[in-house]
Enzyme design. Structure first.
Site, PDB file in Angstrom:
ATOM      1  N   GLU A  64       0.790  -1.224   0.000  1.00  0.00           N
ATOM      2  CA  GLU A  64       0.000   0.000   0.000  1.00  0.00           C
ATOM      3  C   GLU A  64       0.830   1.286   0.000  1.00  0.00           C
ATOM      4  OE1 GLU A  64      -4.008  -1.772   2.171  1.00  0.00           O
ATOM      5  OE2 GLU A  64      -2.885  -0.176   3.171  1.00  0.00           O
ATOM      6  N   GLU A  76      -5.107  -8.487   0.734  1.00  0.00           N
ATOM      7  CA  GLU A  76      -5.810  -8.196   1.989  1.00  0.00           C
ATOM      8  C   GLU A  76      -7.287  -8.023   1.694  1.00  0.00           C
ATOM      9  OE1 GLU A  76      -4.478  -4.908   4.381  1.00  0.00           O
ATOM     10  OE2 GLU A  76      -2.363  -5.434   4.153  1.00  0.00           O
TER      11      GLU A  76
END
Length: 451
Positions: free
Chosen positions: A163, A356
């Protein structure tokens, strides 16, 4: 046929969120060690000093993963645990921890997926400018080479960054994550370019060190979900998903962080919008950034509804009044995995892992001593139905990592939000599997045929 027979069922964690032992065995400080101790930065003054105590409970936790039936475990290495100054001398005690973790995973038939960077930059490197420093790509490459060299023969799967949108956007634009310093757009763009260069250098370093390595990358996104399956609304959602917004929101662009890696260029709309603040892009930079990777990860928790407007342009809509929200306050769109995978597969043509996906619930121990998280089971079930639909339509989906194996330190939220399949009593560090743990175990065992 739904999920392929070699589908990778996993769970994910990150070092600072679960390990604890923040100042033990020679570990250096990370930016999160410093930030979380600053008053008012984290909910209720929480820190990751102890977290879930995984550093001292690793054997028990791996046995729990084996009981769950995980095929793979995605975890991150704490950069300052193995390199206290970020570069230079290796902390052997820290390195030994990860070597033991990998050995134990393999003993239990669990494939390790190693994330090199999940936000805990060594504080010593931050003091030297962090991602603003033009030497940062080389720092990261040296760190990647170390991890690859020490774990080769045991670890085949590596992910460079987790991320990057968040550790730039939440840290230097919104300032709610470490180090929490507001930077101008031109500086954030310089950092983003250096991070992408660091990714490319790490890919080169890992390929030089690890025979047969499989390398991926794990950005994040909120899916753009068409409000109907009409071709017009699908096209609107596709356009919206890959567009580069103006202002500070450029940092959340899917294309800005993925086109350079997978297509070898920044998106044209972003270059026009951000032109005056763009850093110098060297002649060989894009070739370096777009070093071939083997798989593409996406962390996806939610989606935003989109339709084609009357003016022929995509239009984001508000979420339904009273619609579902998670405990952390995120809107839920149960179709987000399907549409994200569809659009990403079309554009990037790489095997995709959902690296995720999960939800924060209002979990507590019930009178019977158990945690009955029916909302999480429903969330996972419905999201996996969308992922299965994508698989049935022939999209190249390699695996799914549930976030998270256990409740943990949720960054600026501290311990106030629980995402885990396993309940953690943060006073005693007792591990208590939730109902969702049992449900996910069955789903893994059935390869999703129970959905």
């Amino acid at each position: 046929m739904a999920f392929r027979k070699d589908f990778v069922w996993g769970a994910a964690t990150s070092a600072y969120q679960i390990e604890g032992a923040a100042f033990e065995d020679g570990k250096g400080e990370s930016i999160w060690d410093v930030f979380s101790h600053q008053p008012g930065k984290v909910f209720d003054g929480h820190t990751g000093d102890t977290a879930c105590g995984h550093y001292h409970c690793m054997e028990k936790d791996v046995e729990m993963m084996a009981d769950l039936g995980l095929k793979a475990y995605r975890f991150s290495v704490s950069w300052p645990r193995v390199l206290p100054q970020g570069i230079g001398d290796v902390n052997e005690a820290g390195m030994h921890f990860y070597e033991r973790l990998v050995d134990m995973l393999l003993e239990h038939g669990i494939t390790p997926y190693v994330t090199l960077y999940h936000w805990d930059m060594p504080y010593a490197l931050y003091l030297r400018g962090g991602w603003m420093n033009p030497e940062s790509p080389q720092w990261f490459a040296e760190y990647a080479a170390l991890i690859g060299r020490r774990l080769k023969g045991k670890v085949k799967h590596f992910i460079t960054f987790n991320e990057p949108q968040v550790f730039i956007g939440c840290s230097f634009i919104q300032t709610v994550h470490a180090p929490g310093v507001r930077m101008e757009r031109r500086e954030c763009l310089q950092m983003s370019h250096n991070v992408l260069l660091a990714h490319g250098r790490a890919v080169q370093a890992l390929r030089a060190e690890v025979p047969g390595v499989q390398i991926g990358y794990a950005p994040t996104s909120n899916a753009a979900v068409p409000v109907s399956e009409s071709l017009q609304d699908q096209d609107a959602a596709r356009q919206a998903y890959f567009a580069t917004p103006d202002g500070d929101d450029w940092v959340w662009s899917v294309a800005w962080w993925s086109d350079p890696v997978l297509l070898g260029k920044y998106p044209e709309d972003g270059m026009k919008i951000l032109e005056k603040d763009m850093p110098h892009v060297g002649g060989d930079d894009m070739k370096l950034i777009s070093q071939p990777i083997d798989f593409y990860g996406q962390n996806i928790y939610r989606g935003d509804p989109v339709r084609m407007g009357q003016d022929g342009r995509p239009e984001f809509l508000k979420h339904p009044v009273g619609g579902p929200k998670t405990a952390i306050g995120w809107h839920v769109n149960f179709d987000c995995l399907y549409w994200a995978v569809k659009f990403l597969n079309e554009r990037y043509k790489k095997p995709i892992y959902i690296t995720e996906n999960g939800m924060s619930c209002h979990d507590w121990l019930s009178l019977d001593g158990k945690v009955h998280d029916s909302a999480r089971i429903d969330y996972l079930h419905r999201h996996l139905l969308g992922l299965r639909r994508a698989a049935e339509e022939g999209m190249d989906i390699a695996g799914y990592f549930q976030w998270s194996l256990m409740d943990n330190f949720e960054w600026s939220q501290g311990y106030s939000d629980r995402f885990g399949l396993v309940y953690i009593d943060f006073a005693t560090l007792e591990r208590i599997p939730k109902d969702s743990y049992e449900w996910y175990r069955e789903t893994i065992h059935m390869n999703g045929e129970n959905l």
